[in-house]
Design a protein around this motif. Structure first.
Motif, mmCIF file in Angstrom:
data_model
loop_
_atom_site.group_PDB
_atom_site.id
_atom_site.type_symbol
_atom_site.label_atom_id
_atom_site.label_comp_id
_atom_site.label_asym_id
_atom_site.label_seq_id
_atom_site.Cartn_x
_atom_site.Cartn_y
_atom_site.Cartn_z
ATOM 1 N N ALA A 275 0.831 -1.204 0.000
ATOM 2 C CA ALA A 275 0.000 0.000 0.000
ATOM 3 C C ALA A 275 0.867 1.255 0.000
ATOM 4 O O ALA A 275 0.596 2.214 -0.732
ATOM 5 N N ALA A 276 1.921 1.244 0.805
ATOM 6 C CA ALA A 276 2.815 2.409 0.873
ATOM 7 C C ALA A 276 3.460 2.685 -0.481
ATOM 8 O O ALA A 276 3.578 3.848 -0.902
ATOM 9 N N ARG A 277 3.871 1.627 -1.180
ATOM 10 C CA ARG A 277 4.512 1.811 -2.488
ATOM 11 C C ARG A 277 3.563 2.435 -3.504
ATOM 12 O O ARG A 277 4.006 3.102 -4.444
ATOM 13 N N HIS A 278 2.268 2.211 -3.316
ATOM 14 C CA HIS A 278 1.276 2.767 -4.241
ATOM 15 C C HIS A 278 0.601 4.024 -3.680
ATOM 16 O O HIS A 278 -0.403 4.478 -4.235
ATOM 17 N N ASN A 279 1.161 4.554 -2.598
ATOM 18 C CA ASN A 279 0.615 5.774 -1.981
ATOM 19 C C ASN A 279 -0.853 5.622 -1.593
ATOM 20 O O ASN A 279 -1.650 6.564 -1.723
ATOM 21 N N ILE A 280 -1.206 4.435 -1.124
ATOM 22 C CA ILE A 280 -2.561 4.166 -0.657
ATOM 23 C C ILE A 280 -2.589 4.336 0.862
ATOM 24 O O ILE A 280 -1.723 3.789 1.560
ATOM 25 N N PRO A 281 -3.548 5.076 1.402
ATOM 26 C CA PRO A 281 -3.644 5.195 2.861
ATOM 27 C C PRO A 281 -3.727 3.817 3.513
ATOM 28 O O PRO A 281 -4.462 2.943 3.045
ATOM 29 N N HIS A 282 -2.979 3.633 4.594
ATOM 30 C CA HIS A 282 -2.905 2.317 5.207
ATOM 31 C C HIS A 282 -2.570 2.467 6.680
ATOM 32 O O HIS A 282 -1.960 3.452 7.092
ATOM 33 N N ARG A 283 -2.966 1.465 7.451
ATOM 34 C CA ARG A 283 -2.599 1.472 8.862
ATOM 35 C C ARG A 283 -2.805 0.095 9.473
ATOM 36 O O ARG A 283 -3.548 -0.740 8.952
ATOM 37 N N TYR A 284 -2.130 -0.099 10.572
ATOM 38 C CA TYR A 284 -2.255 -1.321 11.366
ATOM 39 C C TYR A 284 -3.476 -1.209 12.261
ATOM 40 O O TYR A 284 -3.712 -0.171 12.882
ATOM 41 N N LEU A 285 -4.259 -2.288 12.318
ATOM 42 C CA LEU A 285 -5.448 -2.347 13.156
ATOM 43 C C LEU A 285 -5.202 -3.363 14.269
ATOM 44 O O LEU A 285 -5.115 -4.565 14.013
ATOM 45 N N ASP A 286 -5.061 -2.883 15.482
ATOM 46 C CA ASP A 286 -4.805 -3.755 16.632
ATOM 47 C C ASP A 286 -6.098 -4.470 17.011
ATOM 48 O O ASP A 286 -7.061 -3.836 17.443
ATOM 49 N N CYS A 287 -6.113 -5.789 16.839
ATOM 50 C CA CYS A 287 -7.326 -6.574 17.077
ATOM 51 C C CYS A 287 -7.313 -7.306 18.414
ATOM 52 O O CYS A 287 -8.176 -8.160 18.665
ATOM 53 N N CYS B 238 -12.453 -0.359 13.023
ATOM 54 C CA CYS B 238 -12.410 -0.726 11.610
ATOM 55 C C CYS B 238 -13.544 -0.057 10.846
ATOM 56 O O CYS B 238 -13.325 0.555 9.790
ATOM 57 N N ILE B 239 -14.749 -0.158 11.368
ATOM 58 C CA ILE B 239 -15.906 0.451 10.704
ATOM 59 C C ILE B 239 -15.728 1.960 10.603
ATOM 60 O O ILE B 239 -15.972 2.564 9.550
ATOM 61 N N ARG B 240 -15.274 2.574 11.690
ATOM 62 C CA ARG B 240 -15.089 4.032 11.687
ATOM 63 C C ARG B 240 -14.060 4.454 10.643
ATOM 64 O O ARG B 240 -14.293 5.398 9.865
ATOM 65 N N LEU B 241 -12.932 3.757 10.591
ATOM 66 C CA LEU B 241 -11.882 4.110 9.641
ATOM 67 C C LEU B 241 -12.348 3.924 8.197
ATOM 68 O O LEU B 241 -12.053 4.755 7.323
ATOM 69 N N LEU B 242 -13.063 2.843 7.940
ATOM 70 C CA LEU B 242 -13.566 2.599 6.588
ATOM 71 C C LEU B 242 -14.562 3.680 6.177
ATOM 72 O O LEU B 242 -14.511 4.199 5.056
ATOM 73 N N LYS B 243 -15.463 4.026 7.081
ATOM 74 C CA LYS B 243 -16.460 5.053 6.775
ATOM 75 C C LYS B 243 -15.787 6.410 6.561
ATOM 76 O O LYS B 243 -16.151 7.157 5.642
ATOM 77 N N GLU B 244 -14.820 6.737 7.405
ATOM 78 C CA GLU B 244 -14.121 8.016 7.272
ATOM 79 C C GLU B 244 -13.379 8.111 5.939
ATOM 80 O O GLU B 244 -13.222 9.205 5.378
ATOM 81 N N ALA B 245 -12.929 6.966 5.424
ATOM 82 C CA ALA B 245 -12.208 6.941 4.150
ATOM 83 C C ALA B 245 -13.145 6.932 2.950
ATOM 84 O O ALA B 245 -12.679 6.943 1.803
ATOM 85 N N GLY B 246 -14.449 6.900 3.196
ATOM 86 C CA GLY B 246 -15.411 6.902 2.097
ATOM 87 C C GLY B 246 -15.585 5.560 1.424
ATOM 88 O O GLY B 246 -16.052 5.482 0.278
ATOM 89 N N VAL B 247 -15.241 4.489 2.120
ATOM 90 C CA VAL B 247 -15.327 3.140 1.553
ATOM 91 C C VAL B 247 -16.787 2.732 1.384
ATOM 92 O O VAL B 247 -17.613 2.956 2.275
ATOM 93 N N ASP B 248 -17.106 2.131 0.227
ATOM 94 C CA ASP B 248 -18.442 1.574 0.020
ATOM 95 C C ASP B 248 -18.422 0.062 -0.183
ATOM 96 O O ASP B 248 -19.468 -0.584 -0.153
ATOM 97 N N THR B 249 -17.236 -0.506 -0.395
ATOM 98 C CA THR B 249 -17.107 -1.946 -0.617
ATOM 99 C C THR B 249 -15.871 -2.441 0.129
ATOM 100 O O THR B 249 -14.787 -1.875 -0.034
#
Length: 205
Positions: free
Chosen positions: A49-61, A76-87
């Protein structure tokens, strides 16, 4: 449907995510990867993800070892929603997702499994296929439901089992088909030319 905004959850090397990124770059998939989350801090998918300049992060489960639940699921849900994810795309994500995430993205969570479901759900399915004496193995992309590898099937691709196959050689050929199947399934979602009828995903003209 239009452009998909993908959130990718992974635990490993991220080769399936790479196939999606490559399809987007080639202009064969109308999508963007909006966020990549990994449940291991050193997962190679984060490096990709970093090589493609895609936002990324570690999720402590923690404290859970095999499922996404509790505070981690909420985050996870909050981060996905904040990023505008629909799928949501599960790409080698080695945790069971729970109903709260599925409810947040109804019929928009996909998984890929290295077998022709419903045969051989669970782990090491290519070894299961060899041990059973199958002549054909394969890969399945499916919607995720509350079961394990049990959701409605979107795309399947068959892989012949060769007489001299080992688990390693069979798995390698299955992975080649995985990298074709995931972009294909996402193209169906992006075009919107499907209808979900119970367990059946009907592909429309």
């Amino acid at each position: 449907m239009g452009t998909l905004h993908l959130g990718v959850l992974g635990s490993g090397a991220g080769s399936n995510m790479q196939s999606i990124v490559d399809a987007i770059a080639a202009g064969t998939l109308d999508a963007e990867v909006s966020l990549v989350l990994a449940d291991w801090p050193d997962a190679k998918i984060l490096d990709r993800a970093a090589r493609h300049n895609i936002p990324h992060r570690y999720l402590d489960c923690a404290p859970f070892k095999t499922k996404l639940e509790g505070e981690a699921e909420d985050a996870c849900i909050r981060l996905l929603k904040e990023a505008g994810v629909d799928t949501v795309v599960l790409a080698g994500f080695m945790r069971i997702v729970k109903p709260k995430l599925l409810a947040a993205f109804p019929n928009r969570v996909l998984n890929i499994h290295p077998a022709l479901l419903p045969a051989f759900p669970g782990v090491h399915s290519w070894t299961q296929a060899l041990d059973y004496g199958c002549k054909v193995a394969g890969v399945t992309v499916h919607f995720v439901d509350a079961g394990t590898d049990s959701g409605p099937i979107i795309v399947q691709k068959a892989v012949p089992v060769l007489e001299d196959d080992t688990p390693e050689t069979l798995h390698a050929r299955i992975q080649v088909q995985e990298h074709l199947a995931y972009p294909e399934a996402l193209r169906i979602l992006a075009k919107g030319n499907y209808r979900l009828e119970g367990r059946r995903v009907r592909i429309l003209p």
